[in-house]
Design a protein around this motif. Structure first.
Motif, short mmCIF file in Angstrom:
data_model
loop_
_atom_site.label_atom_id
_atom_site.label_comp_id
_atom_site.label_asym_id
_atom_site.label_seq_id
_atom_site.Cartn_x
_atom_site.Cartn_y
_atom_site.Cartn_z
N GLY A 189 10.01 -15.21 -56.68
CA GLY A 189 9.12 -14.13 -55.36
C GLY A 189 9.53 -14.22 -54.64
N LYS A 190 10.58 -15.42 -54.21
CA LYS A 190 11.57 -14.95 -52.78
C LYS A 190 13.01 -14.14 -52.46
N TYR A 191 12.75 -13.64 -51.26
CA TYR A 191 13.61 -12.13 -50.78
C TYR A 191 15.35 -13.96 -51.22
N ILE A 192 15.70 -13.39 -51.71
CA ILE A 192 17.97 -13.55 -51.57
C ILE A 192 18.27 -12.91 -50.31
N GLY A 193 17.75 -11.42 -50.54
CA GLY A 193 19.22 -10.38 -49.89
C GLY A 193 18.82 -9.05 -50.01
N PHE A 194 19.38 -8.31 -49.64
CA PHE A 194 19.76 -7.06 -49.87
C PHE A 194 21.28 -6.06 -49.86
N PHE A 195 21.01 -5.19 -50.07
CA PHE A 195 22.00 -4.07 -50.39
C PHE A 195 21.51 -3.04 -49.98
N GLY B 220 -1.83 4.10 -62.38
CA GLY B 220 -2.65 4.01 -62.38
C GLY B 220 -2.90 2.01 -62.65
N LYS B 221 -2.38 1.22 -62.66
CA LYS B 221 -3.02 0.17 -63.31
C LYS B 221 -2.53 -0.95 -61.90
N PRO B 222 -3.60 -1.60 -60.66
CA PRO B 222 -2.88 -2.18 -59.47
C PRO B 222 -2.26 -3.68 -60.17
N ARG B 223 -1.58 -3.90 -59.24
CA ARG B 223 0.19 -5.03 -59.44
C ARG B 223 -0.09 -5.14 -57.98
N THR B 224 0.47 -6.92 -58.61
CA THR B 224 0.56 -7.53 -57.50
C THR B 224 2.32 -8.36 -57.45
N ASP B 225 2.59 -8.71 -56.52
CA ASP B 225 3.34 -9.44 -56.59
C ASP B 225 3.64 -10.85 -57.51
N GLU B 226 2.46 -11.71 -58.11
CA GLU B 226 2.81 -11.87 -59.06
C GLU B 226 2.94 -11.47 -60.87
N ASP B 227 2.05 -10.51 -60.85
CA ASP B 227 2.83 -9.55 -62.01
C ASP B 227 4.60 -9.98 -62.17
N PHE B 228 5.32 -9.76 -61.42
CA PHE B 228 7.08 -9.79 -61.77
C PHE B 228 7.13 -11.48 -61.65
N ARG B 229 6.64 -12.32 -61.25
CA ARG B 229 7.24 -13.43 -62.05
C ARG B 229 7.94 -13.65 -62.98
N GLY B 230 9.20 -15.03 -62.83
CA GLY B 230 10.41 -14.77 -63.67
C GLY B 230 11.47 -14.05 -64.23
N LYS B 231 11.49 -12.72 -62.94
CA LYS B 231 11.96 -11.88 -63.41
C LYS B 231 12.72 -11.21 -61.79
N LEU B 232 14.68 -11.34 -61.44
CA LEU B 232 14.48 -10.44 -60.47
C LEU B 232 14.66 -9.43 -60.16
N LEU B 233 13.81 -9.25 -58.86
CA LEU B 233 13.10 -7.77 -58.21
C LEU B 233 14.39 -7.12 -57.40
N MET C 7 17.13 -8.87 -39.39
CA MET C 7 17.21 -9.47 -40.65
C MET C 7 17.51 -10.82 -40.24
N TRP C 8 17.92 -10.73 -38.73
CA TRP C 8 18.41 -12.69 -38.94
C TRP C 8 16.68 -13.73 -37.85
N ASN C 9 17.08 -14.16 -38.18
CA ASN C 9 16.02 -15.32 -37.31
C ASN C 9 14.25 -14.41 -36.81
N ARG C 10 14.30 -13.75 -37.74
CA ARG C 10 12.92 -13.16 -37.10
C ARG C 10 11.93 -13.84 -38.98
N GLY C 11 11.84 -14.12 -39.27
CA GLY C 11 10.60 -15.15 -39.84
C GLY C 11 10.96 -14.73 -41.51
N PRO C 12 10.02 -15.08 -42.28
CA PRO C 12 10.68 -14.70 -43.91
C PRO C 12 10.09 -13.47 -44.01
N ILE C 13 11.03 -12.55 -44.98
CA ILE C 13 10.84 -11.49 -46.11
C ILE C 13 10.54 -11.26 -46.67
N GLY C 14 9.22 -10.38 -47.30
CA GLY C 14 8.64 -10.49 -48.51
C GLY C 14 6.97 -11.02 -48.15
N GLY C 15 6.55 -10.86 -49.47
CA GLY C 15 5.35 -11.70 -49.79
C GLY C 15 4.72 -11.12 -50.47
#
Length: 168
Positions: A139-145, A18-31, A1-9
């Motif tokens: 859509g940007k990675y903040i961190g992890f639990f 059965g519905k196609p979903r992309t990361d764009e569908d979730f903009r505006g919410k914390l994931l 998790m340290w200095n290995r490039g960006p996380i997520g995408g």
């Protein structure tokens, strides 16, 4: 998790309806994104339960949060199977699946390790990283639990990020 490039995408998968979903569908919410599989005997159900409790514990703030479960076992975790599985943990939990290559790409983007054992047997388990990713509204990675994080701690951290977003 340290200095290995960006996380997520970006990703393009199929949800449990059965519905196609992309990361764009979730903009505006914390994931809250969790990678696992429905046949996991212990870790996945425990972590998914904590995610569900955290969402419930957020009260009105829960509307700004989307919990997501991405399978690492697309062979068994079809959309139909996930439709039965994900509601067991929370009614707003979205289960995502796809073909093996789609899953490989999204797991790689989020730095998630996984491997099927035994690789060719019908009765297998998936050895995998176990953590909950927190992704911001853009859509940007903040961190992890880490696995086993209690719902109260998840609520505490999400609340900080919800209030940070409203002050800007």
């Amino acid at each position: 998790m340290w200095n290995r490039g960006p996380i997520g995408g970006p990703f393009a998968l199929i949800d449990h309806t059965g519905k196609p979903r992309t990361d764009e569908d979730f903009r505006g919410k914390l994931l809250l994104i969790y990678f696992g599989y429905s046949y996991c005997p212990d870790v996945c159900p425990t972590d998914l339960q904590q995610i569900g409790l955290a969402v419930d514990g957020l009260g009105a703030g829960a509307d700004a949060v989307q919990p997501i479960f991405i399978t690492l076992d697309p062979e068994r975790d079809t959309a139909a199977h996930l439709a039965e599985y994900v509601p067991l943990f929370h009614p707003r939990l979205i289960g995502l699946t796809g073909d093996a290559e789609q899953i490989r790409r999204v797991a790689l983007a989020y730095k998630v390790y996984y491997a099927k054992h035994p690789p060719d047997g019908p009765n297998y388990v998936i050895d995998h990283s176990s953590f909950v990713c927190l992704v911001d509204k853009g859509g940007k990675y903040i961190g992890f639990f880490p696995s086993g994080t209690a719902a109260d701690r998840i609520i505490e951290m999400i609340t900080l990020h919800l209030s940070d977003r409203t002050k800007r």
